[in-house]
Scaffold this active site. Structure first.
Site, PDB file in Angstrom:
ATOM      1  N   ASP A   1     -15.208  -2.835  -1.860  1.00 30.28           N
ATOM      2  CA  ASP A   1     -14.993  -3.043  -0.503  1.00 30.28           C
ATOM      3  C   ASP A   1     -16.301  -2.219   1.401  1.00 30.28           C
ATOM      4  OD1 ASP A   1     -12.407  -2.619  -1.324  1.00 30.28           O
ATOM      5  OD2 ASP A   1     -12.294  -0.481  -2.142  1.00 30.28           O
TER       6      ASP A   1
ATOM      7  N   ASP B   1       0.895  -1.099  -0.526  1.00 26.88           N
ATOM      8  CA  ASP B   1      -0.055  -0.310  -0.102  1.00 26.88           C
ATOM      9  C   ASP B   1       0.671   1.209   0.314  1.00 26.88           C
ATOM     10  OD1 ASP B   1      -1.772  -2.066   0.221  1.00 26.88           O
ATOM     11  OD2 ASP B   1      -2.788  -0.672   2.144  1.00 26.88           O
TER      12      ASP B   1
END
Length: 239
Positions: A129, A8
């Site tokens: 998500d 990330d």
């Protein structure tokens, strides 16, 4: 089942967030390409990248870091975050990505997902998500009234390569993945489903694989902190 080590990216660094909160970022390294090489050297089959700044900004932000990774590794790489138009999709695939992940636009512009999947067969995934089964967008900052399974079913006939399903409340919390929700989603669609959020032990991986319907799992913090040894995990999954 494929294990995807996660990198990330925030401000050019490797970080992990706690439940998607940009103010709760732990920095794990200043050299994303070196981290990617380390994962490749351990034997990973794929890499999973997220441009966190890009997810909030709506356009690529950590492009230099992504390009550095792409020039350093030979394994296929998928990327999500800030990819919201055909030009950006084409740019990243031409740059060497094997797969782009479309999240926010899957809710706001599903026709774009369909066009992209038709234009670039096998190279477009949908990122779903969710908090308590409801989809969140724009770097998880915006909650919607869209049900995760309903959204996934919209793309059944679109030629989408995979669905990356993230339980936001589990992400970065080292508390284990939401296996029941992920398994239910995988059984509800024919698109391969990749589990994300909370994958933190070898037992988690064993349990995900045991469902028989989950195609992959993404893990980040557990790899950085040593809770999962990547070589051991890959050996386990390849048995």
């Amino acid at each position: 089942m494929i294990l995807y080590p996660a990198i990330d990216l925030k401000d050019g660094q490797c970080v992990r967030l706690l439940r998607g909160d940009m103010d709760k970022a732990t920095v794990f390294g200043a050299d994303p390409a070196a981290q990617a090489l380390a994962f490749q050297d351990a034997g990973c089959e794929w890499l999973h990248l997220v441009d966190l700044n890009g997810a909030f900004a709506g356009h690529p932000v950590n492009s230099d870091a992504v390009r550095s990774i792409l020039s350093s590794v030979k394994v296929p790489v998928q990327l999500g975050g800030g990819i919201r138009d055909m030009a950006t999709i084409a740019m990243w695939l031409e740059a060497g990505l094997s797969r782009v992940i479309l999240g926010t636009v899957a809710v706001e512009n599903p026709d774009l997902v369909r066009r992209a999947a038709a234009t670039f067969p096998g190279k477009v995934a949908v990122g779903i998500d969710a908090r308590k089964g409801m989809v969140a967008t724009k770097g998880w900052a915006m909650e919607t009234d869209v049900n995760a399974t309903d959204l996934a079913r919209q793309f059944e006939d679109a030629g989408v390569a995979a669905i990356i399903y993230t339980d936001i409340d589990r992400d970065g919390a080292m508390g284990g993945p939401n296996i029941p929700a992920t398994e239910a989603l995988a059984r509800a669609v024919t698109i391969p489903v990749i589990a994300s959020g909370g994958v933190s032990t070898l037992n988690d991986l064993t349990s995900l694989k045991a469902t028989g319907v989950i195609a992959g799992a993404i893990s980040g913090r557990a790899l950085y902190e040593g809770a999962i040894d990547l070589r051991e995990a890959l050996a386990l999954l390849n048995r």
